[in-house]
Every structure is written in structure tokens, then in C-alpha cells.
Motif scaffolding. Sequence first.
Motif, PDB file in Angstrom:
ATOM      1  N   SER A  18     -83.034 -36.693 -55.566  1.00 10.89           N
ATOM      2  CA  SER A  18     -81.878 -35.845 -55.316  1.00 10.89           C
ATOM      3  C   SER A  18     -81.176 -35.481 -56.614  1.00 10.89           C
ATOM      4  CB  SER A  18     -80.895 -36.559 -54.375  1.00 10.89           C
ATOM      5  OG  SER A  18     -79.741 -35.786 -54.188  1.00 10.89           O
ATOM      6  N   THR A  19     -80.997 -36.470 -57.503  1.00 10.09           N
ATOM      7  CA  THR A  19     -80.357 -36.219 -58.792  1.00 10.09           C
ATOM      8  C   THR A  19     -81.175 -35.251 -59.625  1.00 10.09           C
ATOM      9  OG1 THR A  19     -79.352 -38.419 -58.792  1.00 10.09           O
ATOM     10  CG2 THR A  19     -79.512 -37.301 -60.913  1.00 10.09           C
ATOM     11  N   LEU A  20     -82.497 -35.418 -59.606  1.00 15.04           N
ATOM     12  CA  LEU A  20     -83.370 -34.539 -60.364  1.00 15.04           C
ATOM     13  C   LEU A  20     -83.275 -33.097 -59.863  1.00 15.04           C
ATOM     14  CD1 LEU A  20     -85.480 -34.380 -62.593  1.00 15.04           C
ATOM     15  CD2 LEU A  20     -87.247 -34.863 -60.885  1.00 15.04           C
ATOM     16  N   ARG A  21     -83.229 -32.937 -58.539  1.00  9.61           N
ATOM     17  CA  ARG A  21     -83.094 -31.590 -57.984  1.00  9.61           C
ATOM     18  C   ARG A  21     -81.765 -30.960 -58.397  1.00  9.61           C
ATOM     19  NH1 ARG A  21     -85.518 -33.859 -53.314  1.00  9.61           N
ATOM     20  NH2 ARG A  21     -83.458 -34.228 -52.402  1.00  9.61           N
ATOM     21  N   GLU A  22     -80.696 -31.765 -58.368  1.00 11.21           N
ATOM     22  CA  GLU A  22     -79.383 -31.251 -58.751  1.00 11.21           C
ATOM     23  C   GLU A  22     -79.365 -30.833 -60.218  1.00 11.21           C
ATOM     24  OE1 GLU A  22     -76.742 -34.385 -57.779  1.00 11.21           O
ATOM     25  OE2 GLU A  22     -76.860 -34.064 -55.613  1.00 11.21           O
ATOM     26  N   GLU A  23     -79.999 -31.630 -61.077  1.00  9.54           N
ATOM     27  CA  GLU A  23     -80.048 -31.306 -62.495  1.00  9.54           C
ATOM     28  C   GLU A  23     -80.841 -30.025 -62.733  1.00  9.54           C
ATOM     29  OE1 GLU A  23     -81.687 -34.746 -64.334  1.00  9.54           O
ATOM     30  OE2 GLU A  23     -79.798 -35.885 -64.300  1.00  9.54           O
ATOM     31  N   ARG A  24     -81.965 -29.888 -62.023  1.00 13.80           N
ATOM     32  CA  ARG A  24     -82.768 -28.673 -62.172  1.00 13.80           C
ATOM     33  C   ARG A  24     -82.009 -27.448 -61.672  1.00 13.80           C
ATOM     34  NH1 ARG A  24     -88.610 -31.054 -60.036  1.00 13.80           N
ATOM     35  NH2 ARG A  24     -89.252 -32.016 -62.022  1.00 13.80           N
ATOM     36  N   ALA A  25     -81.286 -27.605 -60.558  1.00 15.99           N
ATOM     37  CA  ALA A  25     -80.504 -26.490 -60.019  1.00 15.99           C
ATOM     38  C   ALA A  25     -79.400 -26.094 -60.989  1.00 15.99           C
ATOM     39  CB  ALA A  25     -79.918 -26.873 -58.668  1.00 15.99           C
ATOM     40  N   ALA A  26     -78.748 -27.102 -61.596  1.00 20.06           N
ATOM     41  CA  ALA A  26     -77.674 -26.813 -62.552  1.00 20.06           C
ATOM     42  C   ALA A  26     -78.227 -26.108 -63.786  1.00 20.06           C
ATOM     43  CB  ALA A  26     -76.965 -28.105 -62.947  1.00 20.06           C
ATOM     44  N   GLU A  27     -79.406 -26.536 -64.247  1.00 19.95           N
ATOM     45  CA  GLU A  27     -80.021 -25.898 -65.407  1.00 19.95           C
ATOM     46  C   GLU A  27     -80.420 -24.466 -65.092  1.00 19.95           C
ATOM     47  OE1 GLU A  27     -81.609 -24.910 -69.023  1.00 19.95           O
ATOM     48  OE2 GLU A  27     -80.194 -26.495 -68.449  1.00 19.95           O
ATOM     49  N   THR A  28     -80.957 -24.246 -63.897  1.00 17.93           N
ATOM     50  CA  THR A  28     -81.300 -22.886 -63.485  1.00 17.93           C
ATOM     51  C   THR A  28     -80.054 -22.002 -63.455  1.00 17.93           C
ATOM     52  OG1 THR A  28     -83.192 -23.620 -62.168  1.00 17.93           O
ATOM     53  CG2 THR A  28     -82.238 -21.479 -61.602  1.00 17.93           C
ATOM     54  N   ARG A  29     -78.976 -22.548 -62.932  1.00 18.53           N
ATOM     55  CA  ARG A  29     -77.713 -21.808 -62.863  1.00 18.53           C
ATOM     56  C   ARG A  29     -77.233 -21.446 -64.268  1.00 18.53           C
ATOM     57  NH1 ARG A  29     -73.641 -21.381 -58.974  1.00 18.53           N
ATOM     58  NH2 ARG A  29     -71.572 -21.030 -59.821  1.00 18.53           N
ATOM     59  N   ARG A  30     -77.303 -22.389 -65.199  1.00 24.27           N
ATOM     60  CA  ARG A  30     -76.872 -22.126 -66.580  1.00 24.27           C
ATOM     61  C   ARG A  30     -77.733 -21.040 -67.227  1.00 24.27           C
ATOM     62  NH1 ARG A  30     -75.869 -27.821 -66.587  1.00 24.27           N
ATOM     63  NH2 ARG A  30     -77.995 -28.257 -67.290  1.00 24.27           N
ATOM     64  N   ARG A  31     -79.048 -21.094 -67.000  1.00 23.68           N
ATOM     65  CA  ARG A  31     -79.950 -20.102 -67.581  1.00 23.68           C
ATOM     66  C   ARG A  31     -79.647 -18.702 -67.044  1.00 23.68           C
ATOM     67  NH1 ARG A  31     -85.594 -22.753 -66.351  1.00 23.68           N
ATOM     68  NH2 ARG A  31     -86.344 -20.631 -66.798  1.00 23.68           N
ATOM     69  N   ILE A  32     -79.373 -18.614 -65.756  1.00 26.94           N
ATOM     70  CA  ILE A  32     -79.062 -17.317 -65.160  1.00 26.94           C
ATOM     71  C   ILE A  32     -77.764 -16.767 -65.735  1.00 26.94           C
ATOM     72  CG2 ILE A  32     -78.421 -16.153 -63.010  1.00 26.94           C
ATOM     73  CD1 ILE A  32     -80.359 -18.092 -61.571  1.00 26.94           C
ATOM     74  N   VAL A  33     -76.745 -17.604 -65.817  1.00 26.95           N
ATOM     75  CA  VAL A  33     -75.457 -17.163 -66.361  1.00 26.95           C
ATOM     76  C   VAL A  33     -75.601 -16.741 -67.819  1.00 26.95           C
ATOM     77  CG1 VAL A  33     -73.148 -17.944 -67.012  1.00 26.95           C
ATOM     78  CG2 VAL A  33     -74.049 -18.493 -64.751  1.00 26.95           C
ATOM     79  N   ARG A  34     -76.342 -17.534 -68.591  1.00 28.22           N
ATOM     80  CA  ARG A  34     -76.531 -17.194 -70.001  1.00 28.22           C
ATOM     81  C   ARG A  34     -77.269 -15.861 -70.152  1.00 28.22           C
ATOM     82  NH1 ARG A  34     -78.232 -21.785 -71.407  1.00 28.22           N
ATOM     83  NH2 ARG A  34     -80.472 -21.446 -71.157  1.00 28.22           N
ATOM     84  N   ALA A  35     -78.319 -15.678 -69.357  1.00 29.36           N
ATOM     85  CA  ALA A  35     -79.086 -14.431 -69.420  1.00 29.36           C
ATOM     86  C   ALA A  35     -78.220 -13.244 -69.009  1.00 29.36           C
ATOM     87  CB  ALA A  35     -80.308 -14.538 -68.512  1.00 29.36           C
ATOM     88  N   ALA A  36     -77.445 -13.404 -67.944  1.00 26.83           N
ATOM     89  CA  ALA A  36     -76.591 -12.316 -67.475  1.00 26.83           C
ATOM     90  C   ALA A  36     -75.540 -11.968 -68.518  1.00 26.83           C
ATOM     91  CB  ALA A  36     -75.926 -12.712 -66.159  1.00 26.83           C
ATOM     92  N   ARG A  37     -74.987 -12.972 -69.146  1.00 22.24           N
ATOM     93  CA  ARG A  37     -73.952 -12.709 -70.158  1.00 22.24           C
ATOM     94  C   ARG A  37     -74.528 -11.918 -71.321  1.00 22.24           C
ATOM     95  NH1 ARG A  37     -69.562 -17.154 -72.264  1.00 22.24           N
ATOM     96  NH2 ARG A  37     -68.397 -15.801 -73.680  1.00 22.24           N
ATOM     97  N   GLU A  38     -75.731 -12.289 -71.758  1.00 22.28           N
ATOM     98  CA  GLU A  38     -76.368 -11.561 -72.854  1.00 22.28           C
ATOM     99  C   GLU A  38     -76.632 -10.107 -72.466  1.00 22.28           C
ATOM    100  OE1 GLU A  38     -79.860 -13.861 -73.559  1.00 22.28           O
ATOM    101  OE2 GLU A  38     -78.785 -15.507 -74.558  1.00 22.28           O
ATOM    102  N   LEU A  39     -77.120  -9.907 -71.245  1.00 18.60           N
ATOM    103  CA  LEU A  39     -77.444  -8.560 -70.796  1.00 18.60           C
ATOM    104  C   LEU A  39     -76.194  -7.718 -70.527  1.00 18.60           C
ATOM    105  CD1 LEU A  39     -80.430  -9.454 -68.467  1.00 18.60           C
ATOM    106  CD2 LEU A  39     -80.541  -7.971 -70.477  1.00 18.60           C
ATOM    107  N   PHE A  40     -75.161  -8.338 -69.948  1.00 17.69           N
ATOM    108  CA  PHE A  40     -73.918  -7.603 -69.724  1.00 17.69           C
ATOM    109  C   PHE A  40     -73.338  -7.134 -71.055  1.00 17.69           C
ATOM    110  CE2 PHE A  40     -73.016 -10.141 -65.585  1.00 17.69           C
ATOM    111  CZ  PHE A  40     -73.864  -9.297 -64.884  1.00 17.69           C
ATOM    112  N   THR A  41     -73.477  -7.982 -72.087  1.00 20.17           N
ATOM    113  CA  THR A  41     -72.949  -7.642 -73.406  1.00 20.17           C
ATOM    114  C   THR A  41     -73.723  -6.496 -74.037  1.00 20.17           C
ATOM    115  OG1 THR A  41     -72.207  -9.925 -73.757  1.00 20.17           O
ATOM    116  CG2 THR A  41     -72.427  -8.542 -75.706  1.00 20.17           C
TER     117      THR A  41
END
Length: 216
Positions: A18-41
Motif C-alpha cells: 500500500s505504501t509503495l502504491r501511494e509513493e508511486r502515485a505521488a511521484e506520478t502526480r509530481r511528474r504530471i504537475v512538473r510537466a504541465a508547469r513547463e508546458l504552460f510556461t
Amino acid sequence: MPTSSNDGPAPTRRAYRSTLREERAAETRRRIVRAARELFTSEGFASTTVAMIAARAEVAAPTVYATFGSKSAIVGAMLEGLEQEAQSEAWDARIRSEQDPRRRLALYAAFLRALYSGGQGIWPAAMGAAGDPAVAELKERGEQRSRAWLAPIVNALAEADALAVGLSREDAVDRAWMLSALELYFRGTAGLGWDDDQYEAWLAQSLLAQLTRPAA
């Protein structure tokens, strides 16, 4: 005696998974936000597609939808993190501890400079997504927080008998809130070519001129 299915290390394994899934989900979320921020800019909010965000984040487009639901929701997640990035709690403590009420206005201008300049790629995207109900709600909450920041600053000016003659506390908050508008930051920086130092100086001077009586 055989060990029952409820005994042994199974709960630990489940907790680990469960912890591993949560960590992977959080990392995926961070990657999406980072990518979106770069593209929005670089591309702007309107020109950026979910497919572009997915490709930059190296995930499938359905993963972006499953994680956030829409581009606007990604913007909302970005907005929620901006005050933390700008260290708003530390600024709040610094402003409240300042004994000179006029100096508090200058510190507030410095805080807004940090908040606005730190979100260069996010604020235009937020304005582009202003029609989305979720983003509009975040904007309204942000405006309410802005007034909450200003109230104690204005109260300190009033208690020091430093408010402009005939200006009520309510009107002072209104004036400061208007001058603090994000749109004016972009009018100065993007419209007039000001740097952040010029914006901060203009805001601090404008707040003093609009809210206070001349110092003795």
C-alpha cells in the motif's frame, strides 16, 4: 498448531504494498504537475494539451485524466502549492513581528513579489482557466486570504494613528486589496517591462500613498 491466515507477516506485506502504491502515485502526480508547469510556461495554457502533458511526464494520457481529471485541475493543484513555495508562513510571522506599521506594508509588498514571481508559469495558466468552476473557487479563496493578510496590517496602522485622514479600516483593506491584484503585477512586468524590484517598489509606495498619512 497451524498459523491462521490472520497471523504472520501478511499485514506487513499488505502495508508495504500500500505504501509503495501511494509513493508511486505521488511521484506520478509530481511528474504530471512538473510537466504541465513547463508546458504552460513555454506554450501557454490554451495551446497545451493533455497528450502533450502526458508525453512530457512519460505517462499515458488516461493516467493524467485518472490523476487530475482535467488541465484546469492541474492548475488548481499548482495554485495550492504556490503559497508554500513562497514561504507564506514565514512571511506572515515576519510581517506580524514588525513593530513599524508602515514597514509592514513594505514587507507585504515583498511577500507579493515572491508569491507572484515564483508562479510565473502558473498564474497565466490560472487566468486562462478562470472559467473553470474549480479554478474560480480557488481564485475566490485566494482573494479571501488576501483580505485576511491585509486586515491585521491595516489594524496596526489604525492603532498607530497612521491611517490616512478620513479613511476607515474597511476602505483601507479595499484599497490595499485592489493594489495587490495579480493583474497589476502582470500589467507592470509583462506590459511595461518592469522587473520584480520595480514592481515591489511601486506597490510599497502605492500602499503608503493610499493608506497612510505622512509620517511626522
